[in-house]
Scaffold this motif. Structure first.
Motif, PDB file in Angstrom:
ATOM      1  N   GLY A  90      61.037   3.126 -31.615  1.00  0.00           N
ATOM      2  CA  GLY A  90      62.367   2.640 -31.991  1.00  0.00           C
ATOM      3  C   GLY A  90      62.859   3.344 -33.247  1.00  0.00           C
ATOM      4  O   GLY A  90      62.616   2.887 -34.365  1.00  0.00           O
ATOM      5  N   GLY A  92      65.681   3.723 -34.905  1.00  0.00           N
ATOM      6  CA  GLY A  92      67.027   3.338 -35.351  1.00  0.00           C
ATOM      7  C   GLY A  92      67.057   3.342 -36.861  1.00  0.00           C
ATOM      8  O   GLY A  92      66.393   4.166 -37.507  1.00  0.00           O
ATOM      9  N   ASN A  93      67.802   2.398 -37.440  1.00  0.00           N
ATOM     10  CA  ASN A  93      67.921   2.328 -38.909  1.00  0.00           C
ATOM     11  C   ASN A  93      66.561   2.160 -39.589  1.00  0.00           C
ATOM     12  O   ASN A  93      66.194   2.921 -40.479  1.00  0.00           O
ATOM     13  N   LYS A 117      64.346   5.728 -26.664  1.00  0.00           N
ATOM     14  CA  LYS A 117      64.863   5.962 -25.312  1.00  0.00           C
ATOM     15  C   LYS A 117      66.240   6.622 -25.350  1.00  0.00           C
ATOM     16  O   LYS A 117      66.810   6.933 -24.312  1.00  0.00           O
ATOM     17  N   THR A 134      60.332   7.642 -24.597  1.00  0.00           N
ATOM     18  CA  THR A 134      59.362   6.545 -24.390  1.00  0.00           C
ATOM     19  C   THR A 134      58.574   6.731 -23.091  1.00  0.00           C
ATOM     20  O   THR A 134      57.489   6.174 -22.971  1.00  0.00           O
ATOM     21  N   PRO A 178      62.126  -9.427 -34.686  1.00  0.00           N
ATOM     22  CA  PRO A 178      62.003 -10.865 -34.965  1.00  0.00           C
ATOM     23  C   PRO A 178      61.294 -11.628 -33.852  1.00  0.00           C
ATOM     24  O   PRO A 178      60.962 -12.798 -34.023  1.00  0.00           O
ATOM     25  N   VAL A 192      56.056  -8.398 -39.629  1.00  0.00           N
ATOM     26  CA  VAL A 192      56.680  -8.176 -40.942  1.00  0.00           C
ATOM     27  C   VAL A 192      58.087  -8.748 -40.866  1.00  0.00           C
ATOM     28  O   VAL A 192      58.860  -8.361 -40.002  1.00  0.00           O
ATOM     29  N   LEU A 194      61.161  -9.504 -43.453  1.00  0.00           N
ATOM     30  CA  LEU A 194      61.671  -9.454 -44.823  1.00  0.00           C
ATOM     31  C   LEU A 194      62.448 -10.721 -45.180  1.00  0.00           C
ATOM     32  O   LEU A 194      62.371 -11.196 -46.310  1.00  0.00           O
TER      33      LEU A 194
HETATM   34  N1  LIG Z   1      61.233  -7.234 -40.172  1.00  0.00           N
HETATM   35  C1  LIG Z   1      62.241  -6.964 -40.931  1.00  0.00           C
HETATM   36  O1  LIG Z   1      62.230  -7.290 -42.090  1.00  0.00           O
HETATM   37  C2  LIG Z   1      63.378  -6.252 -40.314  1.00  0.00           C
HETATM   38  C3  LIG Z   1      64.382  -5.698 -41.085  1.00  0.00           C
HETATM   39  C4  LIG Z   1      65.387  -5.030 -40.420  1.00  0.00           C
HETATM   40  C5  LIG Z   1      65.353  -4.946 -39.033  1.00  0.00           C
HETATM   41  N2  LIG Z   1      64.365  -5.540 -38.331  1.00  0.00           N
HETATM   42  C6  LIG Z   1      64.225  -5.469 -36.871  1.00  0.00           C
HETATM   43  O2  LIG Z   1      63.766  -4.165 -36.566  1.00  0.00           O
HETATM   44  C7  LIG Z   1      64.270  -3.770 -35.297  1.00  0.00           C
HETATM   45  C8  LIG Z   1      65.038  -2.476 -35.456  1.00  0.00           C
HETATM   46  O3  LIG Z   1      66.177  -2.659 -36.286  1.00  0.00           O
HETATM   47  P1  LIG Z   1      67.200  -1.480 -36.509  1.00  0.00           P
HETATM   48  O4  LIG Z   1      68.248  -1.954 -37.446  1.00  0.00           O
HETATM   49  O5  LIG Z   1      66.435  -0.247 -36.841  1.00  0.00           O
HETATM   50  O6  LIG Z   1      67.814  -1.343 -35.019  1.00  0.00           O
HETATM   51  P2  LIG Z   1      68.581  -0.117 -34.394  1.00  0.00           P
HETATM   52  O7  LIG Z   1      69.428  -0.684 -33.296  1.00  0.00           O
HETATM   53  O8  LIG Z   1      69.194   0.727 -35.444  1.00  0.00           O
HETATM   54  O9  LIG Z   1      67.401   0.756 -33.727  1.00  0.00           O
HETATM   55  C9  LIG Z   1      66.667   0.375 -32.608  1.00  0.00           C
HETATM   56  C10 LIG Z   1      66.172   1.647 -31.915  1.00  0.00           C
HETATM   57  O10 LIG Z   1      65.299   1.248 -30.863  1.00  0.00           O
HETATM   58  C11 LIG Z   1      65.557   2.075 -29.736  1.00  0.00           C
HETATM   59  N3  LIG Z   1      65.088   1.391 -28.526  1.00  0.00           N
HETATM   60  C12 LIG Z   1      65.623   0.320 -27.901  1.00  0.00           C
HETATM   61  N4  LIG Z   1      64.900   0.001 -26.812  1.00  0.00           N
HETATM   62  C13 LIG Z   1      63.882   0.885 -26.760  1.00  0.00           C
HETATM   63  C14 LIG Z   1      62.803   1.081 -25.853  1.00  0.00           C
HETATM   64  N5  LIG Z   1      62.624   0.285 -24.793  1.00  0.00           N
HETATM   65  N6  LIG Z   1      61.947   2.100 -26.091  1.00  0.00           N
HETATM   66  C15 LIG Z   1      62.124   2.909 -27.166  1.00  0.00           C
HETATM   67  N7  LIG Z   1      63.141   2.792 -28.034  1.00  0.00           N
HETATM   68  C16 LIG Z   1      64.004   1.782 -27.832  1.00  0.00           C
HETATM   69  C17 LIG Z   1      67.065   2.303 -29.785  1.00  0.00           C
HETATM   70  O11 LIG Z   1      67.432   3.452 -29.023  1.00  0.00           O
HETATM   71  C18 LIG Z   1      67.279   2.487 -31.277  1.00  0.00           C
HETATM   72  O12 LIG Z   1      67.146   3.840 -31.667  1.00  0.00           O
HETATM   73  C19 LIG Z   1      65.106  -4.940 -34.801  1.00  0.00           C
HETATM   74  O13 LIG Z   1      64.287  -5.747 -33.976  1.00  0.00           O
HETATM   75  C20 LIG Z   1      65.483  -5.670 -36.078  1.00  0.00           C
HETATM   76  O14 LIG Z   1      65.732  -7.038 -35.850  1.00  0.00           O
HETATM   77  C21 LIG Z   1      63.383  -6.158 -38.952  1.00  0.00           C
END
Ligand SMILES: NC(=O)c1ccc[n+]([C@@H]2O[C@H](COP(=O)([O-])OP(=O)(O)OC[C@H]3O[C@@H](n4cnc5c(N)ncnc54)[C@H](O)[C@@H]3O)[C@@H](O)[C@H]2O)c1
Length: 209
Positions: A90, A92-93, A117, A134, A178, A192, A194
């Motif tokens: 994953g 993303g951000n 993906k 993936t 989450p 984890v 936050l």
């Molecule tokens: N634990 C924390 O403190 C914390 C903080 C921020 C975000 N998060 C969580 O982290 C996760 C990611 O957040 P984000 O802001 O980076 O999201 P995002 O939407 O920016 O990135 C998610 C990425 O996952 C990819 N993805 C989706 N389904 C997939 C699959 N089946 N196989 C491979 N890749 C796949 C997407 O293409 C995307 O690039 C979320 O679940 C969010 O709730 C957790």
């Protein structure tokens, strides 16, 4: 050494001790008193003594700790000579941030490969880490003998990806999503969160100041 008798809280503090002894070595310090150590790592000296007691007698009472042997001890204990290759799913951000960070302060953990993906980012590299489709997850994890994965996909895909990781032979998952994912008992999951950490911090500030 009977690792299973050591409390989780002690195990969680081991990297902290290791990092501090590394810092002392880098600063050319040869010895540290138990009071100084307690202040530096913010763990009271009775707890430190108890933590260390699980590993036999480290340091002498009233003498403090010698940096070099302590560092060697923690290095061995934490398997610092071996680099653990980690996969991230994953990009993303959050995935981007972790790839850019890539545990550069710790020399024994490295994200070796990332998966997503999204066709727009597949084939790119972030901080030298390749982003693969993936679809290649199982094959790559098996070939590169990766045991640990970081899960940073949205909650709605977390269980599906966790299942794929388990199927691929992953032994430990650091779950940032989450969702509380289900895995077989042989696979260890650390969550984890936050928001949770912040809420706990605020609770302590409100109730124990
Ligand atoms: N634990 C924390 O403190 C914390 C903080 C921020 C975000 N998060 C969580 O982290 C996760 C990611 O957040 P984000 O802001 O980076 O999201 P995002 O939407 O920016 O990135 C998610 C990425 O996952 C990819 N993805 C989706 N389904 C997939 C699959 N089946 N196989 C491979 N890749 C796949 C997407 O293409 C995307 O690039 C979320 O679940 C969010 O709730 C957790």
């Amino acid at each position: 050494m009977k690792q299973y008798k050591i409390p989780n809280a002690t195990i969680k503090r081991l990297p902290l001790y290791h990092r501090y002894f590394q810092f002392l070595k880098d600063s050319d310090k040869k010895k540290i008193s138990s009071t100084e150590l307690a202040e530096a790592v913010q763990v009271d000296s009775a707890t430190i003594r108890r933590d260390f007691s699980y590993f036999g007698s480290l340091g002498k009472r009233g003498y403090g700790y010698e940096v070099e042997p302590m560092l060697e001890f923690f290095k061995k204990l934490l398997n610092q000579d071996k680099t653990s290759q980690v996969a991230l799913v994953g990009v993303g951000n959050l995935g981007n941030a972790l790839l850019n960070y890539n545990f550069s302060q710790t020399n024994n953990i490295k994200i070796a490969v990332a998966f997503d993906k999204n066709p727009q980012i597949i084939g790119q590299k972030i901080n030298d880490v390749p982003i693969l489709d993936t679809e290649k997850l199982a094959e790559t994890i098996q070939n590169q003998e990766i045991d640990v994965a970081i899960l940073t996909v949205p909650a709605n895909n977390a269980q599906k990806v966790a299942d794929e990781l388990v199927q691929a032979g992953i032994k430990g998952i650091l779950n940032f999503s989450p969702l509380r994912i289900s895995t077989p008992p042989t696979v260890r999951v650390h969550n984890v969160d936050l928001a949770n950490e912040l809420q706990t911090l605020i609770y302590f500030l409100d109730n124990y100041r």
